[in-house]
Scaffold this motif. Structure first.
Motif, mmCIF file in Angstrom:
data_model
loop_
_atom_site.group_PDB
_atom_site.id
_atom_site.type_symbol
_atom_site.label_atom_id
_atom_site.label_comp_id
_atom_site.label_asym_id
_atom_site.label_seq_id
_atom_site.Cartn_x
_atom_site.Cartn_y
_atom_site.Cartn_z
ATOM 1 N N PHE A 174 1.068 -0.529 0.453
ATOM 2 C CA PHE A 174 0.210 0.126 -0.077
ATOM 3 C C PHE A 174 0.943 1.388 -0.121
ATOM 4 C CE2 PHE A 174 -2.359 -3.400 1.684
ATOM 5 C CZ PHE A 174 -3.637 -3.372 1.218
ATOM 6 N N CYS A 175 0.464 2.596 -0.683
ATOM 7 C CA CYS A 175 1.930 3.655 -0.860
ATOM 8 C C CYS A 175 0.501 4.644 -0.975
ATOM 9 C CB CYS A 175 2.319 3.324 -2.280
ATOM 10 S SG CYS A 175 3.374 4.804 -1.881
ATOM 11 N N THR A 176 0.683 5.636 0.071
ATOM 12 C CA THR A 176 0.087 6.350 0.085
ATOM 13 C C THR A 176 0.475 7.550 -0.670
ATOM 14 O OG1 THR A 176 0.780 7.163 2.432
ATOM 15 C CG2 THR A 176 -1.571 5.647 2.117
ATOM 16 N N LEU A 177 -0.522 8.213 -1.877
ATOM 17 C CA LEU A 177 0.304 9.723 -2.370
ATOM 18 C C LEU A 177 -0.595 10.403 -2.795
ATOM 19 C CD1 LEU A 177 1.034 7.089 -4.336
ATOM 20 C CD2 LEU A 177 2.712 8.728 -5.342
ATOM 21 N N THR A 178 -0.995 11.003 -1.582
ATOM 22 C CA THR A 178 -2.974 11.432 -1.636
ATOM 23 C C THR A 178 -2.125 13.516 -0.819
ATOM 24 O OG1 THR A 178 -3.584 11.160 0.933
ATOM 25 C CG2 THR A 178 -4.180 9.880 -0.595
ATOM 26 N N GLY A 179 -1.630 13.695 0.279
ATOM 27 C CA GLY A 179 -1.145 15.394 0.763
ATOM 28 C C GLY A 179 -2.065 15.187 2.200
ATOM 29 N N ASN A 225 4.241 4.973 2.117
ATOM 30 C CA ASN A 225 4.050 6.450 2.326
ATOM 31 C C ASN A 225 4.907 7.623 1.106
ATOM 32 O OD1 ASN A 225 2.972 9.418 2.592
ATOM 33 N ND2 ASN A 225 4.416 10.495 3.793
ATOM 34 N N SER A 226 4.117 8.419 0.332
ATOM 35 C CA SER A 226 4.686 8.842 -0.774
ATOM 36 C C SER A 226 4.314 10.242 -0.669
ATOM 37 C CB SER A 226 5.771 8.259 -1.907
ATOM 38 O OG SER A 226 6.285 8.900 -2.658
ATOM 39 N N GLY A 227 3.864 10.896 -0.159
ATOM 40 C CA GLY A 227 3.088 11.926 0.568
ATOM 41 C C GLY A 227 3.992 12.844 1.280
ATOM 42 N N GLY A 234 7.291 5.696 7.633
ATOM 43 C CA GLY A 234 5.820 6.552 7.023
ATOM 44 C C GLY A 234 6.863 7.974 6.621
ATOM 45 N N ARG A 235 7.291 8.539 6.602
ATOM 46 C CA ARG A 235 7.668 9.436 5.316
ATOM 47 C C ARG A 235 7.878 9.223 4.248
ATOM 48 N NH1 ARG A 235 8.732 13.331 9.736
ATOM 49 N NH2 ARG A 235 9.197 12.571 11.882
ATOM 50 N N LEU A 236 8.217 9.878 3.993
ATOM 51 C CA LEU A 236 8.470 10.193 2.121
ATOM 52 C C LEU A 236 9.795 9.140 1.726
ATOM 53 C CD1 LEU A 236 9.136 13.997 1.588
ATOM 54 C CD2 LEU A 236 7.869 12.779 0.099
#
Ligand code: ADE
Length: 426
Positions: free
Chosen positions: A273-278, A299-301, A344-346
């Motif tokens: 799972f990867c978040t990129l939402t802001g 996470n990549s936000g 959970g950081r970039l």
């Protein structure tokens, strides 16, 4: 010179990296050559809060060649490349306040030092601020309002930062002019899409070494970053699922050939799972509980709020830190394990090296030329969020193409006339 870095002895490795990146940054290099001759930033102080990478070093060198005094701090505690900071200090005499892995208190202390332009006694104020995530702007507005008198303008590098600036503008809270560098086409179409796309992939691969082919990758958010990552994951053979809240983006994802479904439905399927939402709390308590045993979460936000890590901690009976570099295992009370990458950081900067220099070339060319523009237009700027002038974007795109050896066509006179006329029919 006042600075705070990890270890000056790392400088030679940092210099090699800076020079390696420079080879892929011909546009920034061209700007640096002109800046060196013309000194358009003469006597200006620039405080920049960016990910301190080899690409950022080339931006800092460019601003400094233009005559500015540049002061750097990190925009994320895990993105700093310590060898690069050492080289910036030793080889380029650019003060840096950044160490990878510092705690929250030190992180903000570094931001204050850069914002005070390295002054140890009386506070010095910058003329230009450059942000990746609005930390400098936030600090000026909350704690250092007196600096507004000196500041000509600021630039913002990322989507999350621009969202904040627009909220400040809407509430009449913005105190000095800002340029939304993120929103320039020559930034987001390349940096957000191809840069984040590839570097997010890179971060997950370096941390886990999983095979993408056949995996189900859940991409949370189908903005430019999500689009880029989904495209690259598909390219490596993954089965890609998109979760979205925006109907237009969801529709686009469907027509781009992806499975689109609510987060809840994706939980039983996803391997990664990867978040990129802001946005905040995109993956939260009820989601962790339904994930498969062994699910990988990243996470990549911009901020580390997209994954609710405090909730994950509460659900866990045991946390094994660093079972691989940048991988923590959370063993839930229900017996399942969840693997969290880069705290959970970039993930692209915490677990890899961020975007490749080829795209940062365009983003940082935009930063450098917009700083020059702001200085040349100081009298006409108001406390608003401005777009990057189109002349700057056109110039960068043309030069980038030229450096790639690619030529394009030009309109004929007849075509120009046709486009500017409203009387011509069939
Ligand atoms: N943001 C994403 N990648 C980056 C890089 N390589 N340098 C600076 N900022 C970045």
């Amino acid at each position: 010179m006042n600075y705070d870095i990890k270890d000056i002895k790392l400088a030679t490795s940092g210099l090699n990296r800076i020079e390696w990146a420079e080879r892929q940054m011909p546009v920034v290099t061209k700007i640096r050559e002109r800046f060196r001759r013309e000194k358009p930033l003469r006597n200006k102080r620039i405080a920049a809060c960016l990910h301190i990478t080899s690409e950022t070093a080339n931006l800092a060198r460019t601003l400094s060649a233009g005559g500015a005094s540049v002061f750097l701090c990190a925009s994320n505690p895990l993105s700093t490349q310590d060898d690069v900071t050492a080289s910036l200090v030793r080889d380029f005499r650019i003060p840096v306040f950044a160490i990878r892995g510092v705690n929250r208190q030190k992180y903000y202390q570094h931001i204050k030092s850069a914002l005070s332009c390295g002054a140890s006694g009386a506070i010095n104020s910058p003329h230009i601020t450059i942000d990746d995530g609005a930390d400098l702007v936030t600090m000026v507005h909350s704690e250092r309002r007196e600096m507004v008198k000196t500041i000509i303008a600021g630039m913002e590098e990322t989507t999350t930062g621009v969202i904040r600036l627009r909220a400040m503008e809407r509430d009449n809270a913005l105190l000095y002019p800002m340029f939304a560098v993120n929103d320039a086409q020559c930034k987001y179409l390349f940096d957000n899409r191809y840069g984040t796309g590839q570097s997010t992939m890179d971060g997950i691969l370096r941390a886990t070494n999983i095979l993408y082919a056949g995996k189900i990758i859940v991409v949370c958010g189908y903005g430019w970053c999500g689009r880029g990552f989904a495209m690259r994951a598909k390219g490596l053979g993954a089965r890609v699922v998109i979760t979205e809240v925006n109907p237009l983006r969801a529709l686009e994802a469907v027509m781009d050939g992806f499975e689109v479904m609510p987060m809840r439905k994706s939980l039983k399927l996803g391997d990664v799972f990867c978040t990129l939402t802001g946005n905040t709390s995109v993956i939260r308590k009820e989601h962790f509980l339904l994930m498969k045993n062994g699910a990988i979460v990243a996470n990549s936000g911009h901020f580390n709020v997209e994954i609710d890590i405090p909730a994950l901690e509460k659900l866990s009976k045991k946390i094994k830190k660093n079972i691989r570099t940048n991988v923590d295992e959370y063993i839930l009370k229900n017996g399942k394990s969840i693997f969290l990458l880069g705290e959970g950081r970039l993930v692209n900067l915490a677990c890899a090296e961020g975007h490749p220099a080829t795209v940062m070339d365009m983003s940082f060319a935009t930063q450098a030329l917009t700083a020059e523009y702001a200085i040349n237009n100081v009298g006409s700027l108001e406390p608003k969020v401005y777009p990057v002038p189109t002349e700057i974007e056109d110039w960068i795109a043309k030069l980038k193409l030229a450096t790639m050896g690619i030529k394009i066509d030009t309109l004929t006179e007849k075509q120009q006339k046709y486009l500017s006329s409203w009387c011509e029919g069939t």
